[in-house]
Design a protein around this motif. Structure first.
Motif, PDB file in Angstrom:
ATOM      1  N   GLU A 190     -10.655  -6.744   1.412  1.00 26.02           N
ATOM      2  CA  GLU A 190     -11.353  -7.012   0.015  1.00 26.02           C
ATOM      3  C   GLU A 190     -12.794  -6.241   0.226  1.00 26.02           C
ATOM      4  OE1 GLU A 190     -12.214 -11.429  -0.291  1.00 26.02           O
ATOM      5  OE2 GLU A 190     -14.244 -10.788   0.729  1.00 26.02           O
ATOM      6  N   HIS A 191     -13.301  -5.815  -1.167  1.00 24.80           N
ATOM      7  CA  HIS A 191     -14.634  -5.033  -1.057  1.00 24.80           C
ATOM      8  C   HIS A 191     -15.528  -5.712  -2.281  1.00 24.80           C
ATOM      9  CE1 HIS A 191     -17.671  -2.037  -0.727  1.00 24.80           C
ATOM     10  NE2 HIS A 191     -17.662  -2.014  -1.919  1.00 24.80           N
ATOM     11  N   ALA A 192     -16.624  -6.062  -2.082  1.00 25.70           N
ATOM     12  CA  ALA A 192     -17.400  -6.799  -3.158  1.00 25.70           C
ATOM     13  C   ALA A 192     -18.368  -5.621  -3.966  1.00 25.70           C
ATOM     14  CB  ALA A 192     -18.425  -7.801  -2.661  1.00 25.70           C
ATOM     15  N   TRP A 193     -18.228  -5.599  -5.226  1.00 32.02           N
ATOM     16  CA  TRP A 193     -19.358  -5.004  -5.999  1.00 32.02           C
ATOM     17  C   TRP A 193     -20.184  -6.194  -6.929  1.00 32.02           C
ATOM     18  CZ3 TRP A 193     -14.519  -2.132  -5.141  1.00 32.02           C
ATOM     19  CH2 TRP A 193     -14.952  -0.939  -4.835  1.00 32.02           C
ATOM     20  N   GLY A 194     -21.102  -6.445  -6.530  1.00 40.24           N
ATOM     21  CA  GLY A 194     -21.878  -7.480  -6.807  1.00 40.24           C
ATOM     22  C   GLY A 194     -20.997  -8.855  -6.854  1.00 40.24           C
ATOM     23  N   ASN A 195     -20.767  -9.213  -8.246  1.00 37.92           N
ATOM     24  CA  ASN A 195     -19.960 -10.760  -8.235  1.00 37.92           C
ATOM     25  C   ASN A 195     -18.498  -9.910  -8.329  1.00 37.92           C
ATOM     26  OD1 ASN A 195     -22.174 -12.350  -8.417  1.00 37.92           O
ATOM     27  ND2 ASN A 195     -22.483 -12.152 -10.629  1.00 37.92           N
ATOM     28  N   PHE A 196     -18.094  -9.105  -8.504  1.00 38.08           N
ATOM     29  CA  PHE A 196     -16.576  -8.513  -8.593  1.00 38.08           C
ATOM     30  C   PHE A 196     -16.442  -8.261  -6.920  1.00 38.08           C
ATOM     31  CE2 PHE A 196     -18.304  -7.850 -12.744  1.00 38.08           C
ATOM     32  CZ  PHE A 196     -17.067  -8.236 -13.645  1.00 38.08           C
ATOM     33  N   THR A 197     -15.018  -8.725  -6.964  1.00 38.25           N
ATOM     34  CA  THR A 197     -14.446  -8.619  -5.560  1.00 38.25           C
ATOM     35  C   THR A 197     -12.976  -8.201  -5.553  1.00 38.25           C
ATOM     36  OG1 THR A 197     -15.931 -10.262  -4.390  1.00 38.25           O
ATOM     37  CG2 THR A 197     -13.960  -9.718  -3.087  1.00 38.25           C
TER      38      THR A 197
ATOM     39  N   PHE B 281      -9.342  -7.160  -4.216  1.00 35.88           N
ATOM     40  CA  PHE B 281      -8.766  -7.453  -3.006  1.00 35.88           C
ATOM     41  C   PHE B 281      -7.247  -7.124  -2.912  1.00 35.88           C
ATOM     42  CE2 PHE B 281      -8.037 -11.405  -5.650  1.00 35.88           C
ATOM     43  CZ  PHE B 281      -6.672 -11.402  -5.397  1.00 35.88           C
ATOM     44  N   ILE B 282      -6.522  -6.868  -1.935  1.00 34.79           N
ATOM     45  CA  ILE B 282      -5.336  -6.605  -1.789  1.00 34.79           C
ATOM     46  C   ILE B 282      -4.685  -7.315  -0.154  1.00 34.79           C
ATOM     47  CG2 ILE B 282      -3.468  -4.724  -1.089  1.00 34.79           C
ATOM     48  CD1 ILE B 282      -5.434  -2.649  -2.182  1.00 34.79           C
TER      49      ILE B 282
ATOM     50  N   GLY C 154      15.033 -15.583   5.388  1.00 41.21           N
ATOM     51  CA  GLY C 154      15.466 -14.030   5.378  1.00 41.21           C
ATOM     52  C   GLY C 154      14.274 -13.135   5.364  1.00 41.21           C
ATOM     53  N   TYR C 155      14.438 -11.903   5.734  1.00 43.21           N
ATOM     54  CA  TYR C 155      13.433 -10.843   5.886  1.00 43.21           C
ATOM     55  C   TYR C 155      12.819 -10.558   4.534  1.00 43.21           C
ATOM     56  CZ  TYR C 155      14.491 -10.693  10.770  1.00 43.21           C
ATOM     57  OH  TYR C 155      14.802 -10.767  12.303  1.00 43.21           O
ATOM     58  N   ASN C 156      11.419 -10.313   4.350  1.00 43.87           N
ATOM     59  CA  ASN C 156      10.935 -10.161   3.106  1.00 43.87           C
ATOM     60  C   ASN C 156       9.318  -9.450   3.360  1.00 43.87           C
ATOM     61  OD1 ASN C 156       8.642 -12.266   2.295  1.00 43.87           O
ATOM     62  ND2 ASN C 156      10.268 -13.269   3.396  1.00 43.87           N
ATOM     63  N   ALA C 157       8.973  -8.759   2.135  1.00 42.71           N
ATOM     64  CA  ALA C 157       7.512  -8.479   2.222  1.00 42.71           C
ATOM     65  C   ALA C 157       6.939  -8.920   0.991  1.00 42.71           C
ATOM     66  CB  ALA C 157       7.460  -6.846   2.431  1.00 42.71           C
ATOM     67  N   GLN C 158       5.675  -9.352   1.094  1.00 39.43           N
ATOM     68  CA  GLN C 158       5.030  -9.957   0.082  1.00 39.43           C
ATOM     69  C   GLN C 158       3.707  -9.096  -0.228  1.00 39.43           C
ATOM     70  OE1 GLN C 158       5.010 -14.307  -0.597  1.00 39.43           O
ATOM     71  NE2 GLN C 158       5.741 -14.502   1.535  1.00 39.43           N
ATOM     72  N   PHE C 159       3.405  -9.072  -1.434  1.00 38.94           N
ATOM     73  CA  PHE C 159       2.056  -8.191  -1.838  1.00 38.94           C
ATOM     74  C   PHE C 159       1.447  -8.825  -2.933  1.00 38.94           C
ATOM     75  CE2 PHE C 159       5.600  -5.235  -0.436  1.00 38.94           C
ATOM     76  CZ  PHE C 159       4.916  -4.542   0.650  1.00 38.94           C
ATOM     77  N   GLU C 160       0.141  -8.661  -3.009  1.00 38.44           N
ATOM     78  CA  GLU C 160      -0.636  -9.164  -4.058  1.00 38.44           C
ATOM     79  C   GLU C 160      -1.944  -8.533  -4.256  1.00 38.44           C
ATOM     80  OE1 GLU C 160      -3.018 -13.226  -5.504  1.00 38.44           O
ATOM     81  OE2 GLU C 160      -2.066 -13.442  -3.570  1.00 38.44           O
ATOM     82  N   ALA C 161      -2.194  -8.140  -5.272  1.00 37.55           N
ATOM     83  CA  ALA C 161      -3.505  -7.325  -5.566  1.00 37.55           C
ATOM     84  C   ALA C 161      -4.194  -7.982  -7.058  1.00 37.55           C
ATOM     85  CB  ALA C 161      -3.169  -5.786  -5.915  1.00 37.55           C
ATOM     86  N   GLY C 162      -5.503  -8.036  -6.809  1.00 36.43           N
ATOM     87  CA  GLY C 162      -6.319  -8.492  -7.965  1.00 36.43           C
ATOM     88  C   GLY C 162      -7.818  -8.440  -7.827  1.00 36.43           C
TER      89      GLY C 162
ATOM     90  N   SER D 126     -10.243 -15.890 -10.875  1.00 36.96           N
ATOM     91  CA  SER D 126      -9.457 -14.545 -10.538  1.00 36.96           C
ATOM     92  C   SER D 126      -8.155 -14.288 -11.065  1.00 36.96           C
ATOM     93  CB  SER D 126      -9.269 -14.684  -8.924  1.00 36.96           C
ATOM     94  OG  SER D 126      -8.414 -15.716  -8.662  1.00 36.96           O
ATOM     95  N   GLY D 127      -7.835 -13.085 -10.918  1.00 39.46           N
ATOM     96  CA  GLY D 127      -6.272 -12.524 -11.642  1.00 39.46           C
ATOM     97  C   GLY D 127      -5.711 -11.750 -10.575  1.00 39.46           C
ATOM     98  N   SER D 128      -4.543 -11.752 -10.630  1.00 38.60           N
ATOM     99  CA  SER D 128      -3.711 -10.855  -9.642  1.00 38.60           C
ATOM    100  C   SER D 128      -2.237 -10.589 -10.196  1.00 38.60           C
ATOM    101  CB  SER D 128      -3.857 -11.541  -8.229  1.00 38.60           C
ATOM    102  OG  SER D 128      -3.265 -12.859  -8.064  1.00 38.60           O
ATOM    103  N   ALA D 129      -1.656  -9.626  -9.665  1.00 38.46           N
ATOM    104  CA  ALA D 129      -0.173  -9.648  -9.786  1.00 38.46           C
ATOM    105  C   ALA D 129       0.482  -9.543  -8.379  1.00 38.46           C
ATOM    106  CB  ALA D 129       0.105  -8.238 -10.473  1.00 38.46           C
ATOM    107  N   TYR D 130       1.579  -9.994  -8.346  1.00 37.95           N
ATOM    108  CA  TYR D 130       2.306 -10.358  -6.830  1.00 37.95           C
ATOM    109  C   TYR D 130       3.658  -9.726  -6.835  1.00 37.95           C
ATOM    110  CZ  TYR D 130       5.062 -14.189  -8.590  1.00 37.95           C
ATOM    111  OH  TYR D 130       6.148 -15.069  -9.489  1.00 37.95           O
TER     112      TYR D 130
END
Length: 325
Positions: free
Chosen positions: A169-176, A178-179, A201-209, A220-224
């Protein structure tokens, strides 16, 4: 509250360490199992992280009650745990959740065994790293799960599990922004979505928001995306395996919602591939308590899920008491 701080402090069904911390965590879990028929979600707080300094070195102890409800059932867990942070950057934790599952009446009408139930879940241990920096904050966790839960109730897949997750994650003021990214042999529950099933079973999980943090209040809001590969097994939490039968899959399945009418399914990667989006509101009335309300939409399952979480950092309370604050 920083997204990385919350994620590290949450340590779902984890938290705890060797020796004294393990004993404390297990005693708390047993007490909860005997003394309450409550509710749930999965994580035990394992100490507070400071974005500018990392972990608080020393012992940590926490508890968290959280869960999800949807048209496919309700899954809650109450977890206790403790841990030890060896430095600002590395810690270990151990914990165990106690589950409470509610089964929809439409499922119960088809199978009398598909009743609401409760019980201990899998014992979990974490190895945690946290590296705050001027440009980005980075956290990594290796989670190991022992198959101690009841497979007939859907509280375990009957296999040892592992997951390696990473957060930037990286913060710009109050906005952060993340991946998150990780791999493992089971699809982990999230703060937004306690699934009405478990997978192996094997899997990969991703989330960004991104998160907008305004002191004690944040949104917060994100997609996965969940990308499995190879053979997958799905164990239902809302459709009980017959007590006198051997739990097993009957051939290969492609029914994405087979967990509503089958205890165990086996199939290809498409069986538990998933993607969607999440939203969350968190309120932190004190430094040791956090409250949150979450929403998740699974596109392939066409499922809307509403979740909540209540966390208490018992370690911080003890530190404050020892300092007379």
């Amino acid at each position: 509250m920083s997204h990385i701080n919350r994620g590290v402090a949450r340590v779902r069904l984890r938290a705890g360490s060797w020796g004294r911390a393990a004993a404390i965590a297990l005693l708390f879990a047993m007490g909860a199992a005997q003394g309450s028929q409550a509710q749930t979600p999965n994580a035990a707080a394992s100490g507070v992280a400071k974005s500018e300094g990392g972990f608080y070195p020393g012992w940590s102890l926490g508890t968290r009650f959280e869960g999800s409800t949807s048209g496919d059932g309700s899954v809650y867990d109450w977890a206790f745990g403790g841990g030890y942070n060896f430095s600002h950057h590395f810690g270990v934790s151990l914990g165990i959740p106690y589950y409470f599952v509610g089964t929809p009446s439409t499922i119960q009408a088809k199978n009398q065994q598909a009743v609401s139930g409760s019980g201990l879940g899998n014992v979990g241990a974490d190895l945690k790293w946290l590296f705050p920096g001027p440009m980005v904050n980075y956290a990594s966790t290796i989670h190991l799960g022992a198959p101690t839960g009841d497979t007939k109730k859907g509280f375990s897949t009957g296999h040892a599990t592992w997951n390696w997750t990473n957060h930037i994650e990286h913060a710009w003021g109050n906005f952060t922004p993340f991946i998150d990214g990780g791999v493992g042999n089971t699809v982990q529950d999230t703060r937004y979505f306690h699934r009405p099933f478990m997978t192996f079973g094997y899997n990969a999980q991703f989330e960004a928001g991104t998160e907008v943090d305004a002191g004690p209040f944040s949104v917060s809001g994100s997609a996965y995306d969940v990308a499995p590969w190879g053979t997958q097994t799905v164990v239902s939490r809302v459709f009980r395996c017959n007590a006198n039968a051997k739990c097993g899959a009957n051939g290969k399945s492609t029914n994405r919602k087979g967990y509503l009418n089958s205890s165990v399914q086996s199939g290809a990667a498409s069986l538990d591939r998933d993607n969607g989006f999440n939203a969350s509101v968190e309120v932190k009335p004190t430094k040791v308590v956090d409250l949150e309300f979450d929403y998740s939409r699974s596109v392939p399952l066409r499922l809307n899920t509403f979740s909540f979480g209540i966390g208490v950092d018992l370690g911080a309370l003890l530190r404050r008491s020892s300092l007379g604050k």
